[in-house]
Scaffold this motif. Sequence first.
Motif, mmCIF file in Angstrom:
data_model
loop_
_atom_site.group_PDB
_atom_site.id
_atom_site.type_symbol
_atom_site.label_atom_id
_atom_site.label_comp_id
_atom_site.label_asym_id
_atom_site.label_seq_id
_atom_site.Cartn_x
_atom_site.Cartn_y
_atom_site.Cartn_z
ATOM 1 N N ASP A 16 -32.911 8.754 -1.598
ATOM 2 C CA ASP A 16 -33.268 9.916 -2.402
ATOM 3 C C ASP A 16 -34.441 10.693 -1.805
ATOM 4 N N GLU A 17 -34.997 10.219 -0.684
ATOM 5 C CA GLU A 17 -36.075 10.930 0.000
ATOM 6 C C GLU A 17 -35.522 11.578 1.273
ATOM 7 N N PRO A 18 -35.461 12.911 1.331
ATOM 8 C CA PRO A 18 -34.922 13.589 2.523
ATOM 9 C C PRO A 18 -35.606 13.185 3.818
ATOM 10 N N GLY A 60 -27.999 11.531 -1.291
ATOM 11 C CA GLY A 60 -29.293 11.487 -1.944
ATOM 12 C C GLY A 60 -29.351 10.585 -3.155
ATOM 13 N N ASP A 61 -28.211 9.991 -3.550
ATOM 14 C CA ASP A 61 -28.228 9.071 -4.695
ATOM 15 C C ASP A 61 -27.030 8.128 -4.625
ATOM 16 N N GLY A 62 -27.102 7.077 -5.424
ATOM 17 C CA GLY A 62 -26.077 6.050 -5.396
ATOM 18 C C GLY A 62 -24.721 6.499 -5.901
ATOM 19 N N ILE A 63 -24.702 7.387 -6.888
ATOM 20 C CA ILE A 63 -23.431 7.851 -7.450
ATOM 21 C C ILE A 63 -22.646 8.653 -6.425
ATOM 22 N N GLN A 64 -23.342 9.546 -5.731
ATOM 23 C CA GLN A 64 -22.682 10.317 -4.673
ATOM 24 C C GLN A 64 -22.155 9.393 -3.583
ATOM 25 N N PRO A 89 -32.968 7.060 -8.378
ATOM 26 C CA PRO A 89 -32.644 7.407 -9.764
ATOM 27 C C PRO A 89 -31.146 7.241 -10.038
ATOM 28 N N GLY A 90 -30.824 6.906 -11.264
ATOM 29 C CA GLY A 90 -29.414 6.741 -11.631
ATOM 30 C C GLY A 90 -28.911 5.380 -11.236
ATOM 31 N N LEU A 91 -28.250 5.293 -10.107
ATOM 32 C CA LEU A 91 -27.668 4.047 -9.612
ATOM 33 C C LEU A 91 -28.481 3.566 -8.424
ATOM 34 N N ASN A 92 -29.202 2.444 -8.583
ATOM 35 C CA ASN A 92 -30.016 1.983 -7.461
ATOM 36 C C ASN A 92 -29.155 1.277 -6.415
ATOM 37 N N GLY A 93 -29.776 0.995 -5.279
ATOM 38 C CA GLY A 93 -29.027 0.459 -4.154
ATOM 39 C C GLY A 93 -28.357 -0.873 -4.429
ATOM 40 N N ASN A 94 -29.067 -1.783 -5.076
ATOM 41 C CA ASN A 94 -28.476 -3.087 -5.385
ATOM 42 C C ASN A 94 -27.257 -2.958 -6.290
ATOM 43 N N ASP A 95 -27.380 -2.109 -7.320
ATOM 44 C CA ASP A 95 -26.261 -1.925 -8.249
ATOM 45 C C ASP A 95 -25.084 -1.243 -7.572
#
Length: 233
Positions: free
Chosen positions: A5-7, A30-34, A54-60
């Motif tokens: 999530d950090e460019p 930029g995020d887990g859902i994408q 934010p939203g869906l973290n890497g482990n999940d």
Amino acid sequence: MIVDDEPHAIEVIESYLKNFTDIEIVAKCGDGIQAFQILQQKKVDLMFLDVKMPGLNGNDLLKSLKNPPKVVFTTAYTDYAVEGFELNAVDYMLKPVSFDRFLKGMDKVYEQFGVSHRMSVSESEPQRNKDVFLYLKVDRKMVKVDVKDILWIESLKDYIKVVLRDRVHISKQKISILEELLPDEGFLRIHRSFIVSMSMIESFNSQTIEISGKELPIGRNYKNDCHRRLKAV
């Protein structure tokens, strides 16, 4: 595939991967859902994955995948390391990730894929020490620091003071972690509270090292290694 999530963090990994001729970056997210959506559509062999997003973290995200790619976690947090390795991660790199540390992680990647030799690095690789940089978290921003500009690093309990040619950065980081990220050949631990750039040393004796008019102490437990390396220069 790079997920963060950090460019700036994505830029760092992307710049390192460009040195490897056999690597193709198929997606940057930029995020887990994408990332989850893209993984349903594209074949990905290797994923560089941030943990805290934010939203869906890497482990999940990794737990949600039926056939996950090989994963290298990249994060500023050590708290998730155990769970990361329980998820069979190839490696767990702490930010800011230096190129030297990245190479060590890539060696593990090649072993996982059964490659008998490290993939060739582009012709520009021998010059990499001229362009090594780190990202430090300073006032909620990731600040790019060229290692050539570092004079010394000082430990302030849970923080570090990074003294550059023209400015000073204070970052919440342990000096031992930053020591692992710096190029071995260019920096020297002289004290439990100090790491110095060897190219910036103006003078030294058995007790101190002088950089930019500042005398820094050589710790008792570091004297032998300091004198050995300084005499070899």
